[in-house]
Design an enzyme around this catalytic site. Structure first.
Site, PDB file in Angstrom:
ATOM      1  N   ASP A  36      -1.903   1.197 -42.803  1.00 33.34           N
ATOM      2  CA  ASP A  36      -2.750   1.097 -43.997  1.00 33.34           C
ATOM      3  C   ASP A  36      -4.238   0.881 -43.694  1.00 33.34           C
ATOM      4  OD1 ASP A  36      -0.589   1.488 -45.603  1.00 33.34           O
ATOM      5  OD2 ASP A  36      -0.202  -0.655 -45.913  1.00 33.34           O
ATOM      6  N   HIS A 239     -19.617   7.637 -19.620  1.00 38.14           N
ATOM      7  CA  HIS A 239     -19.187   7.282 -20.975  1.00 38.14           C
ATOM      8  C   HIS A 239     -18.360   5.997 -20.982  1.00 38.14           C
ATOM      9  CE1 HIS A 239     -19.742  11.755 -22.249  1.00 38.14           C
ATOM     10  NE2 HIS A 239     -20.870  11.090 -22.239  1.00 38.14           N
ATOM     11  N   ASP A 256     -26.492   1.293 -23.272  1.00 36.70           N
ATOM     12  CA  ASP A 256     -26.851   2.460 -24.089  1.00 36.70           C
ATOM     13  C   ASP A 256     -26.324   2.160 -25.486  1.00 36.70           C
ATOM     14  OD1 ASP A 256     -27.150   4.895 -25.356  1.00 36.70           O
ATOM     15  OD2 ASP A 256     -26.409   6.082 -23.674  1.00 36.70           O
ATOM     16  N   ASP A 267     -31.102   5.802 -30.453  1.00 39.84           N
ATOM     17  CA  ASP A 267     -30.347   5.984 -29.200  1.00 39.84           C
ATOM     18  C   ASP A 267     -31.213   5.484 -28.047  1.00 39.84           C
ATOM     19  OD1 ASP A 267     -28.654   6.851 -27.215  1.00 39.84           O
ATOM     20  OD2 ASP A 267     -28.904   8.986 -27.629  1.00 39.84           O
ATOM     21  N   HIS A 346     -26.452  14.838 -15.780  1.00 44.16           N
ATOM     22  CA  HIS A 346     -26.564  15.181 -17.205  1.00 44.16           C
ATOM     23  C   HIS A 346     -27.957  15.722 -17.515  1.00 44.16           C
ATOM     24  CE1 HIS A 346     -28.796  11.467 -18.179  1.00 44.16           C
ATOM     25  NE2 HIS A 346     -27.914  10.781 -17.475  1.00 44.16           N
ATOM     26  N   HIS A 350     -31.474  15.256 -25.933  1.00 47.14           N
ATOM     27  CA  HIS A 350     -30.792  16.008 -26.987  1.00 47.14           C
ATOM     28  C   HIS A 350     -31.552  15.754 -28.279  1.00 47.14           C
ATOM     29  CE1 HIS A 350     -29.099  12.053 -28.093  1.00 47.14           C
ATOM     30  NE2 HIS A 350     -28.852  11.897 -26.813  1.00 47.14           N
ATOM     31  N   HIS A 357     -26.112  13.197 -31.400  1.00 48.85           N
ATOM     32  CA  HIS A 357     -26.394  14.491 -30.771  1.00 48.85           C
ATOM     33  C   HIS A 357     -26.601  15.434 -31.948  1.00 48.85           C
ATOM     34  CE1 HIS A 357     -24.231  13.406 -26.744  1.00 48.85           C
ATOM     35  NE2 HIS A 357     -25.256  12.638 -27.005  1.00 48.85           N
ATOM     36  N   GLU A 380     -34.047  10.878 -21.507  1.00 51.09           N
ATOM     37  CA  GLU A 380     -33.119   9.929 -20.896  1.00 51.09           C
ATOM     38  C   GLU A 380     -32.656  10.304 -19.489  1.00 51.09           C
ATOM     39  OE1 GLU A 380     -29.109   9.938 -22.605  1.00 51.09           O
ATOM     40  OE2 GLU A 380     -29.857  11.218 -24.224  1.00 51.09           O
ATOM     41  N   TYR A 384     -27.193   7.846 -10.775  1.00 51.98           N
ATOM     42  CA  TYR A 384     -25.897   7.156 -10.674  1.00 51.98           C
ATOM     43  C   TYR A 384     -25.365   7.391  -9.265  1.00 51.98           C
ATOM     44  CZ  TYR A 384     -26.952   8.152 -15.504  1.00 51.98           C
ATOM     45  OH  TYR A 384     -27.618   8.291 -16.701  1.00 51.98           O
ATOM     46  N   ARG A 401     -30.234   4.272 -16.198  1.00 47.28           N
ATOM     47  CA  ARG A 401     -30.714   5.277 -17.163  1.00 47.28           C
ATOM     48  C   ARG A 401     -31.763   4.584 -18.022  1.00 47.28           C
ATOM     49  NH1 ARG A 401     -26.326   7.060 -18.827  1.00 47.28           N
ATOM     50  NH2 ARG A 401     -25.882   5.982 -20.758  1.00 47.28           N
ATOM     51  N   GLU A 403     -33.740   5.446 -21.616  1.00 45.84           N
ATOM     52  CA  GLU A 403     -33.694   6.412 -22.723  1.00 45.84           C
ATOM     53  C   GLU A 403     -34.555   5.947 -23.888  1.00 45.84           C
ATOM     54  OE1 GLU A 403     -29.801   6.903 -24.573  1.00 45.84           O
ATOM     55  OE2 GLU A 403     -30.448   8.809 -25.435  1.00 45.84           O
TER      56      GLU A 403
END
Ligand code: GLY
Ligand code: MN
Ligand code: MN
Length: 433
Positions: A36, A239, A256, A267, A346, A350, A357, A380, A384, A401, A403
């Site tokens: 539910d 991610h 991030d 972002d 990467h 974007h 995105h 960004e 790594y 990173r 960004e």
């Protein structure tokens, strides 16, 4: 206060692009999480862009031709259901509040749609987005086709309405930019709060909670995406969202995270040392990524191509990787071979807008498109470094990173996330305070 004029103007602009035909857009479906319990409802961005209506179970129809007509189908006013679920407009109040020409109960959709489609040359829709919805569109088309012997003609063409809307959404108007600036400021404040709350022994989820607190306390409705709070080696998982590890003294923490405010995303990524001071190799990699970001930001200007910030960041990173012994050869040869992708896999940004995105083509006729005032993008770059053969051990498990969100202006760009510190001295000072 709902700015109905703003939405009406957008619908009229879309109708102008359509020429003649019928656009049918549904908001997002409600989704069950388990039994539910539902996932929090989030309207469809295209639908919301055109009418501002935030309730589930709603469909917008735009009739384009000599005149433009906008029709909303929404849940009926239902005082009994409102005791359980809260306020709902109902068609009459929605029509007035959102500046629509007509509004009906959503239950009447099957009755109206074949009539609305009759004799229209083109159906504009988002076919492919949701199979169930596609099935309904086909049913309505077939219902019109079934009447051809009475002299009615069915649309001969189905077009993707998103192709038109993507271009509209790509260039933000002043009201959108104002919302995006406010979202960016809230997110920057959340990153400052996270920096101040971080210390060895705390858990990633505790820092995530600080971010979420700041988002909600400032009135943002939700995170724009699941926050990444990644200590140490976790920062090298692009991610990473488990956010459940303990932070140790020698870790960097990569965060991030950005909020969504009134339908618009922010972002931001910041990376900083858990104990408040960058150690030697951390400092070297951080300075390199920061320099790459500065080079990329310098390319965010009207007339530059989408690819220019990325190319600028890659050149700086590659030179740094060679200097630090991570890559070997000349800048040209490392770019040519793609060897740098072991550490930077990467792209540098974007589009950003209602979706994190965001929509909009990156190429036109096979060429990277030129930046224009009103476009919003992220910048960004990152680095790594996983443990591996030939990788100097002192850099192992460093993930960085940085960004920011940039609005293209007439002369260059405006960094709307600048309130989140990123210079080493500023981060260290804030964490000491
Ligand atoms: N947070 C998603 C991204 O940076 O693209
Ligand atoms: Mn991003
Ligand atoms: Mn991000």
């Amino acid at each position: 206060m709902i700015d109905a004029t703003r939405y009406r103007r957008r619908r009229e602009r879309l109708a102008g692009l359509m020429g003649r035909g019928l656009a049918v857009l549904s908001t997002a479906p409600e989704r069950i999480r388990n039994r539910d319990a539902h996932y929090p409802f989030r309207f469809d961005s295209y639908f919301h862009y055109l009418c501002g209506f935030t309730e589930p179970e709603a469909v917008l129809v735009i009739v384009a031709g000599e005149t433009t007509r906008s029709i909303l189908f929404c849940r009926d006013k239902d005082l009994e259901r409102e005791i359980w679920d809260g306020f709902r407009f109902g068609p009459d109040a929605a029509k007035a509040a959102f500046g629509l020409d007509e509004a009906y109960r959503i239950a009447e959709l099957d009755q109206h749609l074949p009539q609305l489609l009759a004799d229209q040359p083109t159906l504009f829709c988002d076919v492919g987005e949701n199979g169930e919805w596609d099935g309904r569109l086909i049913q309505w088309l077939n219902a019109v086709r079934a009447q051809v012997r009475t002299g009615i003609s069915a649309p001969g063409e189905i077009r993707d309405v998103r192709k038109l809307l993507d271009e509209m959404r790509l260039i933000k108007d002043e009201a959108e930019l104002d919302t995006m600036r406010r979202a960016a400021i809230i997110s920057a404040r959340a990153h400052r709060r996270a920096m101040q709350a971080t210390r060895p022994g705390r858990y990633e989820y505790e820092i995530e909670a600080e971010l979420l607190h700041e988002f909600r306390a400032a009135g943002a409705q939700a995170p724009a995406y699941t926050p990444i709070v990644a200590g140490g080696a976790n920062a090298c998982v692009l991610h990473y969202v488990a956010n459940d590890a303990r932070l140790s003294e020698s870790d960097l923490l990569l965060i991030d995270a950005g909020c969504e405010l009134d339908g618009y995303a922010s972002d931001i990524t910041r990376t900083f040392p858990v104990q408040g001071r960058f150690l030697g190799p951390q400092r070297e990699i951080y300075e390199l990524v920061l320099a790459a970001q500065a080079a990329a930001i310098a390319q965010v200007q009207p007339g530059k191509l989408w690819q220019d910030p990325h190319d600028a960041a890659v050149r700086v990173l590659v030179q740094g990787f060679i200097d630090l012994g991570l890559c070997h050869g000349s800048v040209e040869s490392v770019i040519e071979s793609g060897d740098y992708r072991r550490f930077y896999m990467h792209r540098t940004g974007h589009w950003l807008g209602m979706d994190v995105h965001d929509c909009g083509d990156y190429k036109r006729d096979g060429q990277w498109r030129a930046l224009e005032p009103g476009m919003v993008l992220t910048v960004e770059p990152g680095c790594y470094i996983r443990p591996g053969d030939g990788v100097p051990e002192r850099f192992w498990n460093i993930g960085v990173r940085i960004e920011d969100d940039a609005v293209v202006t007439l002369k260059g760009c405006e960094i709307i996330t600048a309130q989140a510190p990123k210079a080493i001295a500023d981060i260290e000072a804030l964490m000491r305070a």
